[in-house]
Scaffold this active site. Sequence first.
Site, PDB file in Angstrom:
ATOM      1  N   PRO A   1     -90.339  58.235  51.852  1.00 28.81           N
ATOM      2  CA  PRO A   1     -90.969  59.550  51.687  1.00 28.81           C
ATOM      3  C   PRO A   1     -92.275  59.483  50.902  1.00 28.81           C
ATOM      4  CG  PRO A   1     -88.671  59.582  50.921  1.00 28.81           C
ATOM      5  CD  PRO A   1     -88.976  58.177  51.300  1.00 28.81           C
TER       6      PRO A   1
ATOM      7  N   GLU B   1     -79.864  55.565  47.945  1.00 30.66           N
ATOM      8  CA  GLU B   1     -80.761  56.102  46.921  1.00 30.66           C
ATOM      9  C   GLU B   1     -82.189  55.553  47.055  1.00 30.66           C
ATOM     10  OE1 GLU B   1     -79.948  58.577  45.215  1.00 30.66           O
ATOM     11  OE2 GLU B   1     -81.786  58.596  44.005  1.00 30.66           O
TER      12      GLU B   1
ATOM     13  N   ARG C   1     -94.788  55.508  73.958  1.00 27.58           N
ATOM     14  CA  ARG C   1     -95.393  56.335  75.022  1.00 27.58           C
ATOM     15  C   ARG C   1     -96.893  56.079  75.180  1.00 27.58           C
ATOM     16  NH1 ARG C   1     -97.827  60.831  73.504  1.00 27.58           N
ATOM     17  NH2 ARG C   1     -97.488  62.060  75.374  1.00 27.58           N
TER      18      ARG C   1
ATOM     19  N   ASP D   1    -103.152  64.925  75.151  1.00 27.52           N
ATOM     20  CA  ASP D   1    -102.144  65.057  74.097  1.00 27.52           C
ATOM     21  C   ASP D   1    -102.692  65.870  72.939  1.00 27.52           C
ATOM     22  OD1 ASP D   1    -100.090  63.558  75.124  1.00 27.52           O
ATOM     23  OD2 ASP D   1    -100.570  61.737  73.998  1.00 27.52           O
TER      24      ASP D   1
HETATM   25  N1  ADE Z   1     -86.744  58.079  54.389  1.00 30.69           N
HETATM   26  C1  ADE Z   1     -86.248  59.202  53.842  1.00 30.69           C
HETATM   27  N2  ADE Z   1     -87.075  60.230  54.017  1.00 30.69           N
HETATM   28  C2  ADE Z   1     -88.150  59.753  54.715  1.00 30.69           C
HETATM   29  C3  ADE Z   1     -89.352  60.324  55.203  1.00 30.69           C
HETATM   30  N3  ADE Z   1     -89.643  61.619  55.012  1.00 30.69           N
HETATM   31  N4  ADE Z   1     -90.206  59.536  55.870  1.00 30.69           N
HETATM   32  C4  ADE Z   1     -89.935  58.236  56.051  1.00 30.69           C
HETATM   33  N5  ADE Z   1     -88.825  57.630  55.594  1.00 30.69           N
HETATM   34  C5  ADE Z   1     -87.936  58.381  54.935  1.00 30.69           C
END
Ligand code: ADE
Length: 223
Positions: free
Chosen positions: A86, A113, A150, A164
């Site tokens: 994230p 985690e 793709r 696209d």
């Molecule tokens: N793992 C957990 N959340 C994620 C996200 N938003 N993007 C990429 N990998 C992740």
Amino acid sequence: MRIDILTLFPSMFDGFLNNSIIKRAIDKNLVEINIVNFRDYSKDPHHKVDDTPYGGGSGMVLMVQPIYDAVMDLKDEDTKVILLTPDGEKYNQKKAYDLKKYKHLIIICGHYEGFDDRIRSVVDFEISIGDYVLTGGELPSMIITDTIVRLVDGVIDEESHINDSFNPNTNLLDYPTYTKPREFMGLTVPEVLLNGNHKEIEEYRLKESIKKTQEKRPDLLEK
Ligand code: ADE
């Protein structure tokens, strides 16, 4: 192009790899996608891949050894390694075009985690698919693989890439499309699409693309 996905949950990929355009691309040998369970690389007698965090705290942390060994085993001089997290760079269509250029990608799916931060030492790109936290990198890895596959030559009609949404060359949203019937509950298909005049249709579609982008995503036009 070859994509190796490192995961602890290989069966999550069954539906993804065995349907529709992705399956066809694999069957036609346009892409090779390998799902690799990095538990197989664990040197722990019980094939352990995670442990409690140093310094305390909740949850389990993925150990560096199994992932490091898997990457070393699979990579060569043409490989780029992606870590899904994230806190990575936000993914978009431009990045899909960038990644498509590589012959071999390894995608690491975290879970639980998080992972031992030293995993970052073998990584070329850290990618997030959006500002939210998922239970693991499996869904993001499918999203990224799908967007790349793709774009691979021969997978889908090349002309459709040009229109696209988010194509880095135009930065416009795709134009609206219609199919039969010509009228549905009083809603009609724009007349210009029925007249067979290709130049007029092209102009109409470009105009609609710009209009839609202005209405829905004006930020794209600023770019
Ligand atoms: N793992 C957990 N959340 C994620 C996200 N938003 N993007 C990429 N990998 C992740």
